[in-house]
Write an enzyme that holds these catalytic residues in place. Sequence first.
Site, short mmCIF file in Angstrom:
data_model
loop_
_atom_site.label_atom_id
_atom_site.label_comp_id
_atom_site.label_asym_id
_atom_site.label_seq_id
_atom_site.Cartn_x
_atom_site.Cartn_y
_atom_site.Cartn_z
N SER A 72 0.81 -1.21 0.00
CA SER A 72 0.00 0.00 0.00
C SER A 72 0.85 1.26 0.00
CB SER A 72 -0.95 0.04 1.20
OG SER A 72 -1.57 1.32 1.30
N TYR A 112 -3.50 1.99 9.74
CA TYR A 112 -3.25 1.20 8.54
C TYR A 112 -1.82 1.40 8.03
CZ TYR A 112 -3.99 -0.63 3.78
OH TYR A 112 -3.91 -1.33 2.61
#
Length: 690
Positions: free
Chosen positions: A575, A588
């Site tokens: 990511s 996250y």
Amino acid sequence: MREEFDVENLWKDSDAEAMVAAYAEKGINRDLALRTYTTRLLGGEPRLVLHGGGNTSVKTTVKDLVGDEWDVLCVKGSGWDMGIIEPAGLPAVKIDALLKARKLDKLSDEDMVTLQRANLIDPASPNPSVEALLHAFLPHKFVDHTHSTAILAIADQAESRAMSEDLFGKKMGFVPYIMPGFALAKAAAEVYDQDPTVEGLILDKHGIFTFGATAREAYDRMIHYVTVAKDYVRANGKNPFTPVTLPANLAKPNDIAPMLRGAVAVSKGEGRYDRMVSEFRTSPDILAFVNAAEVEDMARRGVSTPDLSIRIKTGPMVLPAPDAGNLADYKKAIAERTAGFIEDYTNYFKANDGRGGVKKIMLDPMPRLTLVPGLGLFGHGRTLKDARIAADVAETWIETARDAESVGTFEPVSKPDLFELEYWSLEQAKLAGAKPKPFTGQVAVVTGGAGAIGAAIARAFAREGAHVVVLDLDGAKAAESAKAAGNQSIGVGCDVTDPASVRAAFDKAVETYGGVDIVVSNAGAAWESPIATMDDALLRKSFELNFFSHQTVAQNAVRIMKEQGTGGVLLFNASKQAVNPGAKFGAYGLPKAATLFLSRQYALEHGADHIRVNAVNADRIRSGLLNEEMIANRAAARGLSVKDYMGGNLLGLEVTADDVAQAFVHHALAERTTADVTTVDGGNIAAAMR
């Protein structure tokens, strides 16, 4: 106690007439409808017909496109499965031209194929069977041919002719071994001509033909003579084997499958391999055979019928029984036995190459069947289908070899004769159409495989030839994703935050395919919260899923890849949050940053094992993680429309799950790339790697 199975006569008048009626509506005549019916009956019984080992025919009349009527032979076409055959799988060949060929002194295989194709009623039909001329030269309307295991127990004898004549008397003719083709067709017809009262022919080391005026008569005769042979073995067979003593602590199939799979991979040099997948089988019959002191001798004698050479080469490789307490030495034993098999196969090739004045190119010398005392057998193939075919063939070979030895001496076709068929141009043509894809023979594991990105990754790898193991917390959705991916992929329920669940999932991959080559650690989830006021439990929860699960998955991947010894590919979905954090996304981004570093650590420590490790940083992909509600919230936070938010990159285009999947495929194909990160976000300078 061995398992005994009879081949049943499955003819039913009602079923036969129903098929005749159904095909009549499609313009198919009664002869061809009944031929289709009994062909399916024969093809549905693996002790008669297995993966191409048989054919059938009927002599009838058909009309061509301009209405002219022709006498034809409708004979099984190459590539059709007799168990599910349709009339189209029995192409019609003008029979007069075939009958004229009997007057020839010789006819090359290539000219035989040309003759048959030149006389097809429909030029688009598949090639007629290589035994079409044998069917044509026999005068009967219906002709059936199988490789019955019971018949082969008689035909694969040192004294096969004498045993056949004693058992069948004058009811069956006997044809000495000749390779399929024109010469066999003429020889079989001559044997029939010597006694036209026979109801069939035993082909030495090959199989059985029966024939009749009707479909039922030919079929009934086949079942009858197969039953006669089976009853003879049942009444006279003695146990020919002596059981060996096995280790007290036997290893499990999964303990040795990756080692074996790595050993039989074909090295292409420079760290490249043509890999194979494996199919494990066991049963009381299999164990009784592989646990015998005589198993290596039986394996050296060869295959039960020559066409099996294209499935399991010259026969199986035999390993010692595996001791669970000494697997390191067992891995060496596998390597030694594989090297021995390769040497024997190479010598077999050299000894027989040039027969008939034509030089061949040696096929890869790896075994396609391995017998393991105490455990069972492994079939090997470039695809799971091929591995299962090898295992199927192995079970019938075991039955034939066992039964033949129980009533005499198992003596199948000689190695020189076997070579002629294994390297026969017509047999090799059957294999030539199977062109491998980039990941053919490889097994890919995808975590989070039921989500939008995971499902796209699974489809992309399956499309390129990989068998995919789709892991997801929801097992039912994992199965759906695997089905959509295709290529005999499987779905497995797995909680990636539970090490035991991850281990069980990788064990399932090994159980199904023999090992693992590519792992895409993709599972993850995002939670929003300001970092300074974040609940500690939320951050720990996110680390469990977005970091520690990747470590658990990677550990299992490396464990198997090192056992295989053929390298591998370990890929992480890291990511863009790992390098370009977003506000309120710390829960996250922090574990994802750690996962990005994790990929570098694995690349550093396992490059010497030829395990390539890379990561993909993706952004703004519609998925379960970035759902419609979150997209709307993030767009509103930036004062943008959803369209502008999703296309907020240098290209001005929305990036899809398929785009991310292609990045993972790229990394799996990039054979000299490791410790790399690929960004898939349409262009975001703030997230670009420095």
